[in-house]
Design a protein around this motif. Structure first.
Motif, PDB file in Angstrom:
ATOM      1  N   UNK A  38      16.909  -7.452   0.600  1.00  0.00           N
ATOM      2  CA  UNK A  38      16.680  -6.582  -0.548  1.00  0.00           C
ATOM      3  C   UNK A  38      15.182  -6.502  -0.799  1.00  0.00           C
ATOM      4  N   UNK A  39      14.792  -5.513  -1.607  1.00  0.00           N
ATOM      5  CA  UNK A  39      13.400  -5.443  -2.030  1.00  0.00           C
ATOM      6  C   UNK A  39      12.574  -4.368  -1.364  1.00  0.00           C
ATOM      7  N   UNK A  40      13.145  -3.611  -0.451  1.00  0.00           N
ATOM      8  CA  UNK A  40      12.380  -2.538   0.167  1.00  0.00           C
ATOM      9  C   UNK A  40      12.143  -1.407  -0.802  1.00  0.00           C
ATOM     10  N   UNK A  41      11.319  -0.437  -0.379  1.00  0.00           N
ATOM     11  CA  UNK A  41      11.059   0.710  -1.219  1.00  0.00           C
ATOM     12  C   UNK A  41       9.839   1.463  -0.764  1.00  0.00           C
ATOM     13  N   UNK A  42       9.366   2.328  -1.659  1.00  0.00           N
ATOM     14  CA  UNK A  42       8.187   3.168  -1.389  1.00  0.00           C
ATOM     15  C   UNK A  42       7.009   2.637  -2.186  1.00  0.00           C
ATOM     16  N   UNK A  43       5.875   2.486  -1.522  1.00  0.00           N
ATOM     17  CA  UNK A  43       4.683   1.969  -2.182  1.00  0.00           C
ATOM     18  C   UNK A  43       3.469   2.676  -1.604  1.00  0.00           C
ATOM     19  N   UNK A  44       2.431   2.790  -2.398  1.00  0.00           N
ATOM     20  CA  UNK A  44       1.200   3.405  -1.916  1.00  0.00           C
ATOM     21  C   UNK A  44       0.398   2.422  -1.074  1.00  0.00           C
ATOM     22  N   UNK A  45      -0.435   2.954  -0.236  1.00  0.00           N
ATOM     23  CA  UNK A  45      -1.308   2.130   0.593  1.00  0.00           C
ATOM     24  C   UNK A  45      -2.136   1.190  -0.280  1.00  0.00           C
ATOM     25  N   UNK A  46      -2.186  -0.078   0.135  1.00  0.00           N
ATOM     26  CA  UNK A  46      -2.871  -1.093  -0.645  1.00  0.00           C
ATOM     27  C   UNK A  46      -1.983  -1.835  -1.613  1.00  0.00           C
ATOM     28  N   UNK A  47      -0.770  -1.341  -1.796  1.00  0.00           N
ATOM     29  CA  UNK A  47       0.155  -1.955  -2.734  1.00  0.00           C
ATOM     30  C   UNK A  47       0.891  -3.151  -2.156  1.00  0.00           C
ATOM     31  N   UNK A  48       1.843  -3.660  -2.933  1.00  0.00           N
ATOM     32  CA  UNK A  48       2.583  -4.862  -2.558  1.00  0.00           C
ATOM     33  C   UNK A  48       4.078  -4.652  -2.728  1.00  0.00           C
ATOM     34  N   UNK A  49       4.828  -5.357  -1.915  1.00  0.00           N
ATOM     35  CA  UNK A  49       6.276  -5.431  -2.036  1.00  0.00           C
ATOM     36  C   UNK A  49       6.703  -6.844  -1.681  1.00  0.00           C
ATOM     37  N   UNK A  50       7.822  -7.251  -2.236  1.00  0.00           N
ATOM     38  CA  UNK A  50       8.392  -8.560  -1.894  1.00  0.00           C
ATOM     39  C   UNK A  50       9.803  -8.350  -1.399  1.00  0.00           C
TER      40      UNK A  50
END
Length: 121
Positions: free
Chosen positions: A7-19
Motif C-alpha cells: 500500500x502507499x503508492x500514488x502520484x507525487x511531484x518530482x522532489x516529493x516523498x512517498x512511503x
C-alpha cells in the motif's frame, strides 16, 4: 507460505516523498529477507532495496541516499520511504520475500500484487 500486500503508492511531484508499506502474513516472516522491486512496462523487474531479518540493508545505486527500507518484525511489516523522487522512479513497486540474502528477483519466492508510483516532472 507468506502473503504480501502493498500500500502507499500514488502520484507525487518530482522532489516529493512517498512511503510504501507491505503487510505480511505467515509464521516465517521473521526469517525472510524482504525486498522491494519495481517494474515499468516492457522492462525487467528491477531491484530497489532489501533488508534481512536483523535489519541489514542493501540498496540499488539508483536509489541510494534517497530511499530507506525498514521492517518491524513484531508487526510483520516492511516499509520503503522514498524521498527526492524523480520521474524515472515511476513504476509499479513490488514487495517480495526470500529465504536468501540476495538482490536477484528469481530467488524471491513470494510477491505482492504491486502498487503504482507515478512521479510527475
Amino acid at each position: 507460505q507468506v502473503q504480501l500486500i502493498e500500500s502507499g503508492g500514488g502520484l507525487v511531484q518530482s522532489g516529493g516523498s512517498l512511503r510504501l508499506s507491505c503487510a505480511a502474513s505467515g509464521r516465517t516472516f521473521n526469517r525472510q529477507v524482504m525486498g522491494w522491486f519495481r517494474q515499468v512496462p516492457g522492462k525487467e523487474r528491477e531491484f530497489v532495496a532489501r533488508i534481512t531479518y536483523s535489519s541489514e540493508f542493501f540498496y540499488a545505486d539508483s536509489v541510494k541516499g534517497r530511499f530507506t527500507i525498514s521492517r518491524d518484525n513484531a508487526k510483520n511489516t516492511v516499509a520503503l520511504q522514498m524521498n527526492g523522487l524523480k520521474p524515472e522512479d515511476t513504476a509499479v513497486y513490488f514487495c517480495a520475500a526470500s529465504n536468501f540474502i540476495t538482490a536477484a528477483a528469481p530467488l524471491y519466492a513470494y510477491w505482492g500484487q504491486g502498487t503504482q508510483v507515478t512521479v510527475s516532472s
